[in-house]
Design a protein around this motif. Sequence first.
Motif, PDB file in Angstrom:
ATOM      1  N   LYS A   1       0.828  -1.196   0.000  1.00 23.59           N
ATOM      2  CA  LYS A   1       0.000   0.000   0.000  1.00 23.59           C
ATOM      3  C   LYS A   1       0.870   1.256   0.000  1.00 23.59           C
ATOM      4  O   LYS A   1       0.585   2.215  -0.708  1.00 23.59           O
TER       5      LYS A   1
ATOM      6  N   LEU B   1       2.224   1.814  -3.455  1.00 22.69           N
ATOM      7  CA  LEU B   1       1.189   2.345  -4.341  1.00 22.69           C
ATOM      8  C   LEU B   1       0.930   3.811  -4.051  1.00 22.69           C
ATOM      9  O   LEU B   1       0.747   4.609  -4.975  1.00 22.69           O
ATOM     10  N   ASP B   2       0.922   4.175  -2.778  1.00 18.91           N
ATOM     11  CA  ASP B   2       0.717   5.581  -2.409  1.00 18.91           C
ATOM     12  C   ASP B   2       1.872   6.439  -2.914  1.00 18.91           C
ATOM     13  O   ASP B   2       1.660   7.551  -3.398  1.00 18.91           O
ATOM     14  N   ASP B   3       3.088   5.920  -2.830  1.00 22.22           N
ATOM     15  CA  ASP B   3       4.259   6.649  -3.305  1.00 22.22           C
ATOM     16  C   ASP B   3       4.183   6.831  -4.830  1.00 22.22           C
ATOM     17  O   ASP B   3       4.503   7.893  -5.347  1.00 22.22           O
ATOM     18  N   ASP B   4       3.773   5.763  -5.545  1.00 26.37           N
ATOM     19  CA  ASP B   4       3.652   5.850  -6.998  1.00 26.37           C
ATOM     20  C   ASP B   4       2.589   6.861  -7.410  1.00 26.37           C
ATOM     21  O   ASP B   4       2.780   7.618  -8.359  1.00 26.37           O
ATOM     22  N   ASN B   5       1.472   6.873  -6.706  1.00 28.60           N
ATOM     23  CA  ASN B   5       0.395   7.822  -7.006  1.00 28.60           C
ATOM     24  C   ASN B   5       0.826   9.254  -6.716  1.00 28.60           C
ATOM     25  O   ASN B   5       0.429  10.187  -7.398  1.00 28.60           O
ATOM     26  N   ALA B   6       1.636   9.431  -5.692  1.00 28.61           N
ATOM     27  CA  ALA B   6       2.101  10.770  -5.345  1.00 28.61           C
ATOM     28  C   ALA B   6       3.058  11.312  -6.400  1.00 28.61           C
ATOM     29  O   ALA B   6       3.107  12.515  -6.651  1.00 28.61           O
ATOM     30  N   LYS B   7       3.865  10.449  -7.011  1.00 29.93           N
ATOM     31  CA  LYS B   7       4.828  10.864  -8.018  1.00 29.93           C
ATOM     32  C   LYS B   7       4.151  11.279  -9.311  1.00 29.93           C
ATOM     33  O   LYS B   7       4.638  12.114 -10.041  1.00 29.93           O
ATOM     34  N   GLU B   8       3.005  10.695  -9.607  1.00 22.85           N
ATOM     35  CA  GLU B   8       2.310  10.991 -10.885  1.00 22.85           C
ATOM     36  C   GLU B   8       1.589  12.251 -10.788  1.00 22.85           C
ATOM     37  O   GLU B   8       1.417  13.228 -10.781  1.00 22.85           O
TER      38      GLU B   8
END
Length: 118
Positions: free
Chosen positions: A108, A111-118
């Motif tokens: 999780k 996924l949160d880190d990936d969403n923050a980068k986008e």
Amino acid sequence: MMDGIIKITSDARFRLARSLMTSGGGTTNNSNSSDSLEGAIDIFASLLEETRTTCGETSLNAALCYYEYGNALFRAVVRRKPLDCENEKREEEDRKPPAKSSASAARKRSLDDDNAKE
């Protein structure tokens, strides 16, 4: 001599109740010791009422009955206390949400880190 003044200690019911309190032994939580204490409590309660009416509420006999009655009640509460504490701990553990596995928590976070980068 005080034995002539305090007559309640020679009463057979008083002696029986005292033996019921000591026969339970220790602070074990078995049904025999609980039954013994309940019997002692009942005997001391009736002796206290009888002594209050015959000797007076402020007599030494009544004072000794008050003490022994309170002692029996206290012992009964102490013997029940560990069971109550264990039940409260179990209930508290039941109310806690189930722990998440560390793998799902790490997934999780990624996924949160990936969403923050986008």
